[in-house]
Design a protein around this motif. Structure first.
Motif, PDB file in Angstrom:
ATOM      1  N   GLY A 103      39.390  39.233  32.075  1.00 44.15           N
ATOM      2  CA  GLY A 103      39.664  40.133  33.429  1.00 44.15           C
ATOM      3  C   GLY A 103      39.098  39.539  34.394  1.00 44.15           C
ATOM      4  N   SER A 104      39.618  40.238  35.504  1.00 41.29           N
ATOM      5  CA  SER A 104      38.996  39.610  36.821  1.00 41.29           C
ATOM      6  C   SER A 104      37.537  40.101  37.080  1.00 41.29           C
ATOM      7  N   ASP A 105      36.885  41.008  36.304  1.00 32.04           N
ATOM      8  CA  ASP A 105      35.488  41.453  36.712  1.00 32.04           C
ATOM      9  C   ASP A 105      34.670  40.330  35.827  1.00 32.04           C
ATOM     10  N   GLY A 106      35.156  40.313  34.556  1.00 31.71           N
ATOM     11  CA  GLY A 106      34.371  38.971  33.641  1.00 31.71           C
ATOM     12  C   GLY A 106      34.385  37.566  34.288  1.00 31.71           C
ATOM     13  N   LEU A 107      35.847  37.136  34.807  1.00 26.04           N
ATOM     14  CA  LEU A 107      36.024  35.953  35.714  1.00 26.04           C
ATOM     15  C   LEU A 107      35.032  36.015  36.669  1.00 26.04           C
ATOM     16  N   GLN A 108      34.891  36.925  37.685  1.00 25.91           N
ATOM     17  CA  GLN A 108      33.896  36.893  38.722  1.00 25.91           C
ATOM     18  C   GLN A 108      32.482  36.652  38.318  1.00 25.91           C
ATOM     19  N   ALA A 109      32.170  37.362  37.278  1.00 25.48           N
ATOM     20  CA  ALA A 109      30.878  37.297  36.679  1.00 25.48           C
ATOM     21  C   ALA A 109      30.594  35.660  36.250  1.00 25.48           C
ATOM     22  N   GLN A 110      31.824  34.978  36.003  1.00 23.70           N
ATOM     23  CA  GLN A 110      31.497  33.471  35.680  1.00 23.70           C
ATOM     24  C   GLN A 110      31.476  32.650  37.142  1.00 23.70           C
ATOM     25  N   GLY A 111      31.472  33.110  38.146  1.00 22.98           N
ATOM     26  CA  GLY A 111      31.490  32.275  39.277  1.00 22.98           C
ATOM     27  C   GLY A 111      32.935  32.301  39.849  1.00 22.98           C
ATOM     28  N   TYR A 112      33.904  32.855  39.696  1.00 21.12           N
ATOM     29  CA  TYR A 112      35.143  32.582  40.211  1.00 21.12           C
ATOM     30  C   TYR A 112      35.276  33.561  41.461  1.00 21.12           C
ATOM     31  N   SER A 113      35.995  33.302  42.360  1.00 18.12           N
ATOM     32  CA  SER A 113      36.373  34.186  43.467  1.00 18.12           C
ATOM     33  C   SER A 113      37.590  34.319  44.129  1.00 18.12           C
ATOM     34  N   ARG A 114      37.995  35.152  44.611  1.00 19.27           N
ATOM     35  CA  ARG A 114      39.509  35.251  45.066  1.00 19.27           C
ATOM     36  C   ARG A 114      39.955  34.344  45.916  1.00 19.27           C
ATOM     37  N   LYS A 115      41.164  33.871  45.810  1.00 19.50           N
ATOM     38  CA  LYS A 115      41.616  32.735  46.568  1.00 19.50           C
ATOM     39  C   LYS A 115      42.900  33.279  47.156  1.00 19.50           C
ATOM     40  N   MET A 124      41.975  43.425  36.675  1.00 24.18           N
ATOM     41  CA  MET A 124      42.730  42.886  35.683  1.00 24.18           C
ATOM     42  C   MET A 124      41.690  43.264  34.715  1.00 24.18           C
ATOM     43  N   PRO A 125      42.378  43.970  33.340  1.00 25.12           N
ATOM     44  CA  PRO A 125      41.342  44.203  32.357  1.00 25.12           C
ATOM     45  C   PRO A 125      41.436  43.128  31.379  1.00 25.12           C
ATOM     46  N   PRO A 126      40.282  43.028  30.610  1.00 24.34           N
ATOM     47  CA  PRO A 126      40.132  41.889  29.827  1.00 24.34           C
ATOM     48  C   PRO A 126      41.003  42.119  28.465  1.00 24.34           C
ATOM     49  N   PHE A 127      41.781  40.996  28.148  1.00 30.29           N
ATOM     50  CA  PHE A 127      42.572  41.189  26.950  1.00 30.29           C
ATOM     51  C   PHE A 127      42.288  40.004  25.770  1.00 30.29           C
ATOM     52  N   GLY A 128      40.925  39.335  25.892  1.00 29.00           N
ATOM     53  CA  GLY A 128      40.614  38.355  25.087  1.00 29.00           C
ATOM     54  C   GLY A 128      40.599  39.062  23.782  1.00 29.00           C
ATOM     55  N   ALA A 129      39.998  40.245  23.447  1.00 31.71           N
ATOM     56  CA  ALA A 129      39.702  40.809  22.352  1.00 31.71           C
ATOM     57  C   ALA A 129      41.054  41.352  21.639  1.00 31.71           C
TER      58      ALA A 129
END
Length: 163
Positions: A103-115, A124-129
């Motif tokens: 999800g977008s919050d989890g991605l941002q927590a890993q250091g990604y930022s909007r481009k 975006m909600p997480p769908f990994g599980a």
């Protein structure tokens, strides 16, 4: 170990430490795959030209709640389109896989930022599980790539466009 392997590498002889075996994506969850893969190393094993894979990806896109937000063919709805050239976090396989799984919050927590920026900015909600395995997620990404309608130079994550 590298010095020992160097003569074999120069002669083309493969050693036991050469390449790890390919992952069996049907046996690993998206979350576990992310934990085991360094950032930037995930690459879709499927191509958007494999009709059978794209068809499977389309079915998964429809049954995994993707289409509820992004529309039946990915053209947008409650969520942004996934077929244009605006890759909010990046359009490479690794980033898209992690975005869907975390999800977008989890991605941002890993250091990604909007481009890039879309008119719809809901997270975006997480769908990994929610997805059965990584293979299913790769097939969904093949479907998305097959329906891409943006600038060809950005299909696999060139510079993000802005609105």
């Amino acid at each position: 170990m590298a010095l020992i392997a160097l003569p074999f590498a120069l002669t083309g002889v493969r050693t036991a430490v050469a390449d790890p075996p390919p992952a069996d994506y049907a046996k690993i969850s998206p979350s576990d795959l992310i934990k085991s893969a360094p950032k930037g190393t995930l690459v879709n094993p499927y191509k958007d030209t494999q009709a059978d894979i794209v068809a499977q990806g389309e079915a998964l896109f429809g049954s995994s709640s993707c289409s509820a937000c992004h529309g039946p063919a990915g053209g947008g709805g409650l969520g942004p389109p996934v077929t244009n050239d605006i890759w909010v976090y990046g359009g490479d396989d690794d980033t898209l896989f992690r975005l869907i799984a975390l999800g977008s919050d989890g991605l941002q927590a890993q250091g990604y930022s909007r481009k890039g920026h879309e008119s719809i900015v809901a997270p975006m909600p997480p769908f990994g599980a929610a997805l059965k395995n990584s293979d299913d997620l790769w097939k969904i990404l093949a479907f998305i790539r097959a329906h891409y309608q943006g600038d060809p130079s950005r299909k696999f994550g060139g510079a993000a466009a802005s609105q």
